[in-house]
Design a protein around this motif. Structure first.
Motif, mmCIF file in Angstrom:
data_model
loop_
_atom_site.group_PDB
_atom_site.id
_atom_site.type_symbol
_atom_site.label_atom_id
_atom_site.label_comp_id
_atom_site.label_asym_id
_atom_site.label_seq_id
_atom_site.Cartn_x
_atom_site.Cartn_y
_atom_site.Cartn_z
ATOM 1 N N ALA A 460 0.845 -1.208 0.000
ATOM 2 C CA ALA A 460 0.000 0.000 0.000
ATOM 3 C C ALA A 460 0.874 1.249 0.000
ATOM 4 C CB ALA A 460 -0.906 -0.004 1.224
ATOM 5 N N CYS A 461 0.530 2.230 -0.846
ATOM 6 C CA CYS A 461 1.387 3.421 -0.973
ATOM 7 C C CYS A 461 0.591 4.722 -0.958
ATOM 8 C CB CYS A 461 2.209 3.333 -2.254
ATOM 9 S SG CYS A 461 3.412 4.666 -2.395
ATOM 10 N N PRO A 462 0.460 5.333 0.222
ATOM 11 C CA PRO A 462 -0.200 6.637 0.273
ATOM 12 C C PRO A 462 0.668 7.750 -0.310
ATOM 13 C CG PRO A 462 0.609 6.033 2.449
ATOM 14 C CD PRO A 462 0.854 4.850 1.565
ATOM 15 N N CYS A 463 1.988 7.504 -0.417
ATOM 16 C CA CYS A 463 2.898 8.530 -0.944
ATOM 17 C C CYS A 463 2.543 8.907 -2.377
ATOM 18 C CB CYS A 463 4.340 8.030 -0.924
ATOM 19 S SG CYS A 463 4.970 7.776 0.720
ATOM 20 N N ALA A 464 2.275 7.869 -3.182
ATOM 21 C CA ALA A 464 1.962 8.130 -4.594
ATOM 22 C C ALA A 464 0.754 9.051 -4.720
ATOM 23 C CB ALA A 464 1.708 6.813 -5.317
ATOM 24 N N LEU A 465 -0.259 8.834 -3.859
ATOM 25 C CA LEU A 465 -1.449 9.690 -3.871
ATOM 26 C C LEU A 465 -1.094 11.119 -3.477
ATOM 27 C CD1 LEU A 465 -4.107 7.366 -2.186
ATOM 28 C CD2 LEU A 465 -4.126 8.163 -4.546
ATOM 29 N N ASN A 761 -0.780 10.871 -13.162
ATOM 30 C CA ASN A 761 -0.240 10.542 -11.834
ATOM 31 C C ASN A 761 -1.302 9.924 -10.931
ATOM 32 O OD1 ASN A 761 2.288 11.488 -12.492
ATOM 33 N ND2 ASN A 761 2.066 13.439 -11.440
ATOM 34 N N LEU A 762 -2.487 10.555 -10.919
ATOM 35 C CA LEU A 762 -3.577 10.043 -10.084
ATOM 36 C C LEU A 762 -4.041 8.663 -10.558
ATOM 37 C CD1 LEU A 762 -5.677 13.298 -9.548
ATOM 38 C CD2 LEU A 762 -4.402 12.060 -7.805
ATOM 39 N N ALA A 763 -4.084 8.490 -11.884
ATOM 40 C CA ALA A 763 -4.490 7.191 -12.432
ATOM 41 C C ALA A 763 -3.515 6.111 -12.002
ATOM 42 C CB ALA A 763 -4.550 7.270 -13.959
ATOM 43 N N TRP A 764 -2.210 6.451 -12.047
ATOM 44 C CA TRP A 764 -1.201 5.475 -11.619
ATOM 45 C C TRP A 764 -1.323 5.206 -10.119
ATOM 46 C CZ3 TRP A 764 1.829 1.656 -12.687
ATOM 47 C CH2 TRP A 764 2.790 1.262 -11.773
ATOM 48 N N ALA A 765 -1.433 6.294 -9.326
ATOM 49 C CA ALA A 765 -1.485 6.148 -7.864
ATOM 50 C C ALA A 765 -2.702 5.337 -7.423
ATOM 51 C CB ALA A 765 -1.498 7.527 -7.206
ATOM 52 N N PHE A 766 -3.879 5.690 -7.964
ATOM 53 C CA PHE A 766 -5.101 4.941 -7.615
ATOM 54 C C PHE A 766 -5.042 3.521 -8.183
ATOM 55 C CE2 PHE A 766 -7.212 9.169 -7.017
ATOM 56 C CZ PHE A 766 -7.664 8.941 -5.723
ATOM 57 N N GLY A 767 -4.631 3.437 -9.449
ATOM 58 C CA GLY A 767 -4.577 2.127 -10.104
ATOM 59 C C GLY A 767 -3.631 1.181 -9.411
ATOM 60 N N TYR A 768 -2.474 1.700 -9.016
ATOM 61 C CA TYR A 768 -1.483 0.879 -8.322
ATOM 62 C C TYR A 768 -2.064 0.281 -7.042
ATOM 63 C CZ TYR A 768 2.315 -0.169 -5.125
ATOM 64 O OH TYR A 768 3.117 -0.784 -4.206
ATOM 65 N N ASN A 769 -2.696 1.143 -6.245
ATOM 66 C CA ASN A 769 -3.259 0.664 -4.971
ATOM 67 C C ASN A 769 -4.479 -0.236 -5.176
ATOM 68 O OD1 ASN A 769 -1.710 1.897 -2.642
ATOM 69 N ND2 ASN A 769 -2.091 3.737 -3.850
ATOM 70 N N LEU A 771 -5.114 -2.184 -7.704
ATOM 71 C CA LEU A 771 -4.684 -3.499 -8.203
ATOM 72 C C LEU A 771 -3.727 -4.199 -7.234
ATOM 73 C CD1 LEU A 771 -4.057 -2.621 -11.965
ATOM 74 C CD2 LEU A 771 -5.988 -3.882 -11.024
ATOM 75 N N GLY A 772 -2.805 -3.397 -6.667
ATOM 76 C CA GLY A 772 -1.761 -3.976 -5.809
ATOM 77 C C GLY A 772 -2.284 -4.595 -4.528
ATOM 78 N N ILE A 779 -5.683 -12.556 -4.146
ATOM 79 C CA ILE A 779 -6.705 -12.767 -5.185
ATOM 80 C C ILE A 779 -6.204 -13.744 -6.260
ATOM 81 C CG2 ILE A 779 -7.995 -11.638 -7.048
ATOM 82 C CD1 ILE A 779 -9.141 -11.045 -4.291
ATOM 83 N N LEU A 780 -4.947 -13.560 -6.693
ATOM 84 C CA LEU A 780 -4.401 -14.440 -7.733
ATOM 85 C C LEU A 780 -4.298 -15.876 -7.248
ATOM 86 C CD1 LEU A 780 -1.535 -12.212 -9.249
ATOM 87 C CD2 LEU A 780 -3.833 -12.559 -10.134
ATOM 88 N N TYR A 781 -3.993 -16.027 -5.971
ATOM 89 C CA TYR A 781 -3.815 -17.368 -5.388
ATOM 90 C C TYR A 781 -5.128 -18.167 -5.453
ATOM 91 C CZ TYR A 781 -2.297 -20.970 -2.092
ATOM 92 O OH TYR A 781 -1.968 -22.163 -1.506
ATOM 93 N N ILE A 782 -6.250 -17.433 -5.303
ATOM 94 C CA ILE A 782 -7.573 -18.087 -5.357
ATOM 95 C C ILE A 782 -7.774 -18.769 -6.718
ATOM 96 C CG2 ILE A 782 -10.079 -17.665 -5.384
ATOM 97 C CD1 ILE A 782 -9.569 -15.365 -3.412
#
Length: 818
Positions: A460-465, A761-769, A771-772, A779-782
């Motif tokens: 989780a990365c609040p910095c990017a936001l 930037n916002l798309a990357w920051a939101f998208g990263y969190n 999806l990440g 989720i992938l393990y399921i």
């Protein structure tokens, strides 16, 4: 007690008197004075008899609004690690009684705060910030001090990373050696082989992991303190994740010593060490990259010379720039920078002002010309008198404008700010629930649940936001300053890209604002130079702009001004003079008609000149038409080109002027204006802008004069010409230092590029969190995929912030389209 209020709702001087009257009636009020021009009430009162709310209520009852004049302060904040820290500082400072507004910019690490000094002191603001776990220090004015502090911080981060890496690399080799040893031909020594000596294997890992934990001690001190204060931040996530891994390793070691050697393969010390090392590297890269986003302001601050040569008692004395006073005579030699603003009193030179105005061509300077501090003297030695020093210089004002803009927030950042405030607690809850869910519902092992818990916390990365918007604004406003476009705020930067109508003032904006002689038309047997000489001699000493233009035109041609034998002004018509025994009439069409002077074959030409927006001045000699001297306010060189460019951008262009419709139409035709608003009185300009806004359009107003200030303020975006008045520049959201209209499309273009960058930037920051975090939750393990390793999560988290900063830095390559 003395207090100052901003009064809203006043429309005339009578309103000011009404506010004074109701204020003075209050018990305990000893003095009350209202300045209608500045809309301020200065009031003295006994606070034991009347309170501030009482004063405000009385004024409101009279139909006006009294707003407390607040003090503003900028403080540098140390110790922030993510956007959650910024929100926490805003929250604790806003709780203080007397704090009106508090805004923290995570990218610039600055707090901009407005407060009522009668209720709260700066020391109290600092104290509450320190109590929250951060440090607030007075804003540094020296670029060298600021640079030194930043470099020290970057060096410390690098040392911490190196220390962590030195111990992490061998730790990784030891922990992964038994897995990959056979593939690369490497075998662990027997004394640390987990199958032969599991106890030694565990102890060596603890010994290697502990220095890494020490290198990252700040993550734990800050993280857990923030957690205890119920304001968790990114450090809290890292501290919890790595502590969980480390203490599980301690537990596993204990089990190994009890004989459960299977725990030798689940020690987790390498996860704790690698997470701290990667996050430390990310923080170092973030600090280096963040420093590059503010290079524009550092460059501006570094322009001012440290010393000046001042003439005192006939001697040249080198003195510190801080000691230069208004009125001092300064000597500047070729190649040197001008220390402060001033006015040339001796010498001729050319000056390079490109670093401040963006204009690459040196400007000629002679006696009486203005000097801008920090500009470069190219060839001649000059003496000039200091007129503005310290914070009053043009450079200081520009730096302040850019700093304020870089420290401001754009509306587009609101959603990210709100999310940042709740981000860390929500992530902690998700991490805990995910781990418990896999353990109890999914019936997975404790190791599996621990991996989920750590991975969610670390990825989780609040910095990017927090960095997405301010970094782009910093680079965008800095780039604007580089091209002589000063954008005052993030709001102005964001709003500019929505503009679909631009209203230009005519005089001094589209045109030069200085009438010049454009045509000299003569009757038969009359010489052009002689006609202009007669007209200039007649107008010599005239204060009328058209008369001044004629005199200047003659002087530029080197014509001698003849002596007048007689002079008579004819109000509303022109003048009558006698030169060398000849009766000369100079004036408008009415003057010629009144004197029964025939226009002969000049009639058609006079109409043609008028249709071109020129003002014909008729000259008659001994009651016979001699010719026409046409005067006009010429269009600026780039006006047409700028308007063409705006049209290509899909923007409607209007012109606002007090001139008659015919003249306005002529100018509009020359430059390609879409809409003409002519014969508009100065006080009605703002209403015309309002009417266009009423059509549902986003309007920008471009002007340069005092009478443009209300229209600049009314427009969605006010753009002031840099050569204009201080009032116009104060009212505007954007200032064009070069006074070149080509900078208007540049400002719009820069706004569009910056907003696009922010959205990326916002798309990357939101998208990263978005999806990440689910991937870290398993989720992938399921669906039969792999489980995310906490080490990979840490690497992804570090890359997230740096990627946002690198994307913002792409704006440094912005160049206005030609």
């Amino acid at each position: 007690m003395d207090k100052s209020f901003k009064i809203e709702g006043m429309t005339c001087a009578a309103c000011a008197k009404a506010v004074e009257r109701v204020s003075k009636k209050l018990p305990g009020v000893t003095e009350a004075s209202v300045n209608f021009a500045t809309e301020k009430l200065n009031i003295s009162f006994e606070d034991s008899k009347v309170s501030v709310p009482d004063i405000q209520a009385a004024i409101e009852k009279a139909g006006y609004k009294a707003i407390i004049e607040s003090k503003k302060k900028t403080l540098n904040i140390e110790g922030m690690t993510c956007a959650a820290c910024a929100k926490n500082i805003e929250r604790v400072t806003k709780k203080l009684d007397g704090v009106i507004e508090s805004e923290v910019n995570f990218a610039t690490e600055k707090l901009n705060i407005s407060y009522d000094s009668s209720k709260v002191r700066v020391s109290e603001i600092k104290k509450v910030i320190e109590k929250a776990g951060y440090k607030a220090i007075e804003e540094e004015t020296s670029v060298d001090t600021d640079k030194e502090r930043k470099e020290k911080e970057i060096k410390l981060l690098w040392r911490k990373f190196v220390m962590a890496a030195v111990f992490t690399v061998p730790l990784l080799i030891i922990t992964m050696g038994h897995m990959f040893g056979y593939l690369i031909g490497f075998n662990l020594p027997q004394f640390i082989d987990p199958m032969i000596n599991p106890k030694t294997f565990a102890i060596v890992q603890i010994v290697l992991c502990l220095p890494v934990m020490v290198a990252g001690y700040k993550f734990f001190t800050v993280g857990f303190k923030s957690l205890i204060r119920r304001s968790p931040n990114m450090d809290s996530l890292i501290a919890m994740g790595t502590s969980a891994a480390f203490f599980y390793g301690i537990y596993a070691t204990f089990e190994i010593f009890r004989g459960n050697i299977d725990y030798a393969y689940d020690l987790y010390f390498e996860s704790a060490a690698v997470i701290i090392t990667l996050i430390s590297l990310g923080k170092y890269l973030e600090a280096v990259t963040k420093g590059k986003t503010s290079e524009a302001i550092k460059t501006l601050m570094g322009l001012a010379p440290k010393t000046a040569i001042v003439l005192r008692d006939g001697k040249e004395i080198e003195t510190a720039i801080e000691e230069v006073e208004v009125g001092d005579i300064i000597i500047v030699k070729p190649g040197e920078r001008m220390p402060v603003d001033g006015e040339v009193i001796e010498g001729i030179t050319s000056v390079d002002e490109s670093m401040l105005t963006g204009e690459s061509i040196p400007v000629e300077k002679t006696i009486g010309d203005k000097i801008i501090g920090a500009s470069i003297n190219k060839n001649g030695t000059i003496k000039y008198k200091a007129t503005k020093v310290g914070k009053d210089t043009a450079l200081a004002q520009i730096i302040k404008l850019v700093e304020d803009a870089q420290g401001s927030k754009a509306p587009i950042a609101k959603m990210a700010d709100i999310i940042s405030g709740y981000f860390v607690p929500v992530v902690m809850a998700i991490a805990l629930l995910s781990a418990l869910g896999w353990y109890f519902i999914g019936e997975e092992t404790g190791i599996f649940a621990l991996t989920i818990f750590i991975s969610v916390l670390v990825i989780a990365c609040p910095c990017a936001l927090g960095l997405a918007t301010p970094t782009a604004i910093m680079v965008g406003t800095g780039k604007g300053a580089e091209y002589g476009v000063l954008i005052k705020s993030g709001i102005a930067l964001e709003t500019s890209h929505k503009i679909n109508t631009i209203v230009f003032d005519k005089t001094g904006t589209i045109t030069e604002g200085k009438p010049v002689v454009t045509d000299v038309i003569t009757a038969e047997n009359i010489d052009e130079k002689y006609l202009l000489q007669l007209a200039a001699s007649a107008e010599k000493g005239s204060e009328h702009p058209l008369g001044e233009a004629i005199v200047k035109g003659a002087e530029e041609m080197g014509l001698e001004i003849l002596k007048l034998d007689f002079f008579k002004a004819i109000p509303g018509h022109g003048i009558e003079v006698k030169i060398d025994g000849k009766d000369i009439l100079l004036g408008n069409r009415k003057l010629m008609v009144d004197r029964n002077i025939s226009f002969d074959n000049l009639e058609e030409k006079s109409h043609s000149l008028a249709n071109e927006g020129k003002t014909p001045m008729y000259v008659a000699i001994d009651n016979k038409i001699a010719g026409i001297v046409a005067v006009a306010d010429t269009v600026k060189e780039n006006s047409k080109k700028a308007i063409e460019k705006l049209h290509k951008m899909g923007i409607e262009v209007a012109m606002l002027t007090g001139d008659n419709k015919k003249t306005a139409e002529a100018i509009a035709k020359q430059v390609g204006i879409d809409r003409i608003l002519a014969e508009v009185l100065p006080q009605d300009k703002a209403n015309e802008v309002k009417k266009i806004q009423g059509e549902g359009k986003k309007v920008a107003m471009v002007g340069d004069g005092i009478n443009d200030a209300p229209a600049l303020a009314q427009a969605d975006i006010g753009i002031a010409i840099g050569s204009g008045t201080d009032v116009a520049m104060e009212s505007a959201d954007i200032v064009l230092m070069r006074s070149d209209l080509m900078d208007v499309p540049t400002a719009i273009e820069l706004s569009k590029k910056t907003i696009l960058n922010i959205k990326e930037n916002l798309a990357w920051a939101f998208g990263y969190n978005i999806l990440g975090i689910p991937v870290a939750m398993g989720i992938l393990y399921i669906f039969g995929g792999p489980l995310l390793n906490p080490i990979i999560a840490a690497a992804a988290m570090s890359f997230s912030s740096v990627s946002v900063l690198l994307n913002a830095l792409r704006l440094k390559g912005f160049k206005p389209a030609k």
